[in-house]
Design a protein around this motif. Sequence first.
Motif, PDB file in Angstrom:
ATOM      1  N   LEU A   1       0.843  -1.185   0.000  1.00 37.28           N
ATOM      2  CA  LEU A   1       0.000   0.000   0.000  1.00 37.28           C
ATOM      3  C   LEU A   1       0.883   1.241   0.000  1.00 37.28           C
TER       4      LEU A   1
ATOM      5  N   VAL B   1      -2.871   5.917   7.146  1.00 36.36           N
ATOM      6  CA  VAL B   1      -2.733   4.551   6.632  1.00 36.36           C
ATOM      7  C   VAL B   1      -2.186   3.640   7.730  1.00 36.36           C
TER       8      VAL B   1
ATOM      9  N   LEU C   1      -4.854   6.125  -0.430  1.00 38.21           N
ATOM     10  CA  LEU C   1      -3.798   5.402  -1.133  1.00 38.21           C
ATOM     11  C   LEU C   1      -3.587   5.880  -2.562  1.00 38.21           C
TER      12      LEU C   1
ATOM     13  N   THR D   1      -2.262   0.358  -4.691  1.00 40.54           N
ATOM     14  CA  THR D   1      -2.527  -0.855  -3.931  1.00 40.54           C
ATOM     15  C   THR D   1      -2.209  -2.050  -4.808  1.00 40.54           C
TER      16      THR D   1
END
Length: 96
Positions: free
Chosen positions: A10, A20, A82, A85
Amino acid sequence: MEKFSLLARLEAKPGKEQQVADFIKGALSLAQQEEQTIRWYALQIGPSTFGIFDTFETEEGREAHLGGEIAKALMAHAPELLDKTEIEKVSILACK
């Protein structure tokens, strides 16, 4: 023995690194509820790169995890948190 695993990489958006990190650490309680998830690790690989590595005894367990609450939450928050991914199915050759 676990033979099946997932490796998710990520990449946090700029300025979203702490969010995150908090998100993946907070997913531990969900992973603990998954009977077929043998091991589950939340990782920080670099300043903005994070990962999740989990292991399973069966393909069915891995598929159940991919359709589970962690995956749903990750996909729901991905657009805001993000830049990238990557989720890979990985075979475990040996472990201790």
